[in-house]
Write a protein that holds these residues in place. Structure first.
Motif, PDB file in Angstrom:
ATOM      1  N   GLY A 285      43.657  41.537  45.730  1.00  0.00           N
ATOM      2  CA  GLY A 285      43.886  42.935  45.333  1.00  0.00           C
ATOM      3  C   GLY A 285      44.025  43.057  43.828  1.00  0.00           C
ATOM      4  O   GLY A 285      45.068  42.720  43.266  1.00  0.00           O
ATOM      5  N   HIS A 286      42.937  43.532  43.150  1.00  0.00           N
ATOM      6  CA  HIS A 286      42.998  43.642  41.691  1.00  0.00           C
ATOM      7  C   HIS A 286      42.818  45.079  41.202  1.00  0.00           C
ATOM      8  O   HIS A 286      42.724  45.314  40.009  1.00  0.00           O
ATOM      9  N   GLU A 287      42.762  46.052  42.132  1.00  0.00           N
ATOM     10  CA  GLU A 287      42.735  47.480  41.736  1.00  0.00           C
ATOM     11  C   GLU A 287      44.061  48.071  42.166  1.00  0.00           C
ATOM     12  O   GLU A 287      44.180  48.628  43.252  1.00  0.00           O
TER      13      GLU A 287
ATOM     14  N   GLY B 171      31.672  54.552  48.319  1.00  0.00           N
ATOM     15  CA  GLY B 171      32.787  54.317  47.395  1.00  0.00           C
ATOM     16  C   GLY B 171      33.797  53.368  48.018  1.00  0.00           C
ATOM     17  O   GLY B 171      33.464  52.581  48.901  1.00  0.00           O
ATOM     18  N   ARG B 172      35.021  53.480  47.564  1.00  0.00           N
ATOM     19  CA  ARG B 172      36.051  52.507  47.926  1.00  0.00           C
ATOM     20  C   ARG B 172      36.833  52.834  49.194  1.00  0.00           C
ATOM     21  O   ARG B 172      37.037  54.006  49.512  1.00  0.00           O
ATOM     22  N   ALA B 173      37.321  51.775  49.847  1.00  0.00           N
ATOM     23  CA  ALA B 173      38.425  51.891  50.796  1.00  0.00           C
ATOM     24  C   ALA B 173      39.662  51.471  50.012  1.00  0.00           C
ATOM     25  O   ALA B 173      39.636  50.477  49.291  1.00  0.00           O
TER      26      ALA B 173
ATOM     27  N   GLY C 108      40.947  50.708  38.158  1.00  0.00           N
ATOM     28  CA  GLY C 108      41.313  49.346  37.758  1.00  0.00           C
ATOM     29  C   GLY C 108      40.164  48.364  37.703  1.00  0.00           C
ATOM     30  O   GLY C 108      40.175  47.432  36.900  1.00  0.00           O
ATOM     31  N   CYS C 109      39.156  48.524  38.566  1.00  0.00           N
ATOM     32  CA  CYS C 109      37.982  47.655  38.471  1.00  0.00           C
ATOM     33  C   CYS C 109      36.694  48.465  38.441  1.00  0.00           C
ATOM     34  O   CYS C 109      35.872  48.273  37.553  1.00  0.00           O
ATOM     35  N   ALA C 110      36.502  49.371  39.397  1.00  0.00           N
ATOM     36  CA  ALA C 110      35.202  50.050  39.482  1.00  0.00           C
ATOM     37  C   ALA C 110      34.867  50.801  38.182  1.00  0.00           C
ATOM     38  O   ALA C 110      33.747  50.708  37.675  1.00  0.00           O
TER      39      ALA C 110
ATOM     40  N   ILE D 158      39.881  47.983  47.674  1.00  0.00           N
ATOM     41  CA  ILE D 158      39.173  46.771  48.116  1.00  0.00           C
ATOM     42  C   ILE D 158      37.834  46.726  47.388  1.00  0.00           C
ATOM     43  O   ILE D 158      37.003  47.620  47.544  1.00  0.00           O
ATOM     44  N   CYS D 159      37.649  45.686  46.583  1.00  0.00           N
ATOM     45  CA  CYS D 159      36.429  45.540  45.774  1.00  0.00           C
ATOM     46  C   CYS D 159      35.463  44.612  46.512  1.00  0.00           C
ATOM     47  O   CYS D 159      35.882  43.754  47.282  1.00  0.00           O
ATOM     48  N   HIS D 160      34.177  44.769  46.227  1.00  0.00           N
ATOM     49  CA  HIS D 160      33.192  43.866  46.849  1.00  0.00           C
ATOM     50  C   HIS D 160      33.473  42.405  46.479  1.00  0.00           C
ATOM     51  O   HIS D 160      33.150  41.492  47.236  1.00  0.00           O
ATOM     52  N   THR D 161      34.106  42.193  45.347  1.00  0.00           N
ATOM     53  CA  THR D 161      34.460  40.828  44.928  1.00  0.00           C
ATOM     54  C   THR D 161      35.387  40.175  45.947  1.00  0.00           C
ATOM     55  O   THR D 161      35.333  38.956  46.146  1.00  0.00           O
ATOM     56  N   ASP D 162      36.221  40.972  46.612  1.00  0.00           N
ATOM     57  CA  ASP D 162      37.092  40.405  47.646  1.00  0.00           C
ATOM     58  C   ASP D 162      36.258  39.788  48.770  1.00  0.00           C
ATOM     59  O   ASP D 162      36.650  38.776  49.353  1.00  0.00           O
TER      60      ASP D 162
HETATM   61 ZN   LIG Z   1      36.646  44.298  41.368  1.00  0.00          ZN
END
Ligand SMILES: [Zn+2]
Ligand SMILES: NC(=O)c1ccc[n+]([C@@H]2O[C@H](COP(=O)([O-])OP(=O)(O)OC[C@H]3O[C@@H](n4cnc5c(N)ncnc54)[C@H](OP(=O)(O)O)[C@@H]3O)[C@@H](O)[C@H]2O)c1
Ligand SMILES: [Zn+2]
Length: 338
Positions: free
Chosen positions: A59-61, A332-334, A146-148, A37-41
């Motif tokens: 979902g892009h990662e 970091g990420r979830a 994939g993104c970070a 889950i990216c902050h962009t979401d």
């Molecule tokens: Zn992203």
């Protein structure tokens, strides 16, 4: 299959049952095993980023295993563990011809942005967008590549971060942790700026030489002190509120580059004279190239860059993940495990 669907700005995401996609010619069907889950979401949900496509699976990662191959794709690819490159450029424009698919004006797809992404059990992508992952990198650990990580690799290259530069990473989140490491690998000395001590601690662990507590300290003043009065050669903005942008500009050295990666509702306000007298540059970075994704996978596989995963959640836990990210509760990420 189950998928987390976006229905437009300021509307809740919902877990729904939708048709499982079938791979078309040149495509593969990927069984998703991890999706960050990216902050962009969150920007999609607030409406700050509105690309006008809904309903849509975000979902892009995305990491998974190729389960089926479409016409024209080697059947031997079935079973491969892969990570998804989220842009599918037109392949014909000048941007695409030099590999800058992230700037293509005629994208065929952008997974998790305008095309169905990875918050689902399956995703369908062109075979060339599914890059192999080494076995020793776990699904959850790989997802943020994939993104970070790719965003960090692209932004640091664009900014020309180099040997001996002072680099400020403003915002100690998932992309920030990538940038701390990538800037270090490129020979820079890193100052991480954030508010939450645990995140600054993580930034130090990953290679930040100094940390500055935004809110508690005068960021621009501290950066000037640390850099012997000169300021930072590069400042990466991952927050970009009025307050942080002022501090970022104030922290910039002569000929310094302020690089926007993040954004908020706020606008950049700067009098040109402030830039003129120091020949400073304001620039920005978006996404990455396919080659940069491959490079990012190598960096993580070789142990030179680490992704930071705070927690994994089942697909139905998406709202908990988004809420925790919004509250700033994640280091970091979830990562969702569909
Ligand atoms: Zn992203
Ligand atoms: N351009 C691109 O290609 C691209 C790609 C990915 C992401 N992005 C954007 O980049 C930004 C960062 O993404 P991300 O996924 O890394 O987000 P993230 O994980 O939420 O990290 C952002 C961090 O900024 C910190 N922060 C918030 N307000 C702050 C303030 N006033 N001062 C200092 N630190 C503050 C938060 O930690 P604290 O608890 O310390 O406040 C938070 O952890 C987002 O805007 C995202 O949309 C852009
Ligand atoms: Zn193109």
């Amino acid at each position: 299959m189950r998928a987390v669907r976006y229905h437009g700005p300021r509307r809740p995401l919902t877990l729904e049952s939708v048709a499982t996609p079938a791979p078309g010619p040149g495509e593969v069907l990927v069984r998703v095993t991890a999706a960050g889950i990216c902050h962009t979401d969150l920007h999609f949900l607030s409406g700050l980023l509105d690309l006008g496509v809904a309903p849509l699976t975000l979902g892009h990662e995305v990491v998974g295993r190729i389960e089926r191959t479409g016409e024209g794709v080697a059947a031997s690819r079935a079973g491969e563990r892969v990570i998804v490159y989220y842009y599918a450029g037109c392949g014909a424009c000048e941007r695409c011809l030099v590999g800058d698919e992230n700037l293509c004006d005629a994208l065929r797809a952008e997974y998790g942005f305008v095309s169905d992404g990875g918050f689902a059990e399956w995703v369908r992508v062109p075979a060339r967008n599914a890059l192999p992952l080494p076995a020793h990198v776990s699904d959850a650990e790989a997802a943020p590549i994939g993104c970070a990580v790719t965003t960090a690799v692209h932004a640091a290259a664009l900014a020309g971060v180099g040997l001996g530069d002072w680099a400020v990473i403003f915002g100690a989140g998932a992309v920030g942790f990538g940038l701390v490491q990538v800037a270090r690998l490129r020979g820079a000395r890193v100052i991480a700026v954030g508010r939450t001590p645990a995140k600054l601690e993580k930034a130090r662990e990953l290679g930040a030489e100094h940390t500055v507590r935004a809110g508690a300290e005068d960021v621009a003043k501290r950066v000037r002190e640390i850099t012997g009065g000169h300021g930072a050669n590069v400042v990466f903005e991952l927050v970009a509120t009025k307050e942080t942008m002022e501090a970022s500009l104030g922290a910039l050295a002569k000929r310094g580059r302020l690089v926007f990666v993040g954004y908020s509702e706020d606008r950049l306000q700067v009098h040109p004279i402030q830039l003129v007298v120091g020949e400073q540059v304001v620039t920005a970075s978006v996404g990455c190239t396919l080659a940069e994704l491959r490079r990012s996978v190598e960096l993580v596989a070789d142990g030179r860059v680490r992704t930071v995963v705070d927690r994994t959640l089942p697909l139905e836990g998406f709202q908990d993940g988004l809420d925790a990210l919004q509250r700033g509760a994640l280091v970091g990420r979830a990562v969702l495990i569909p």
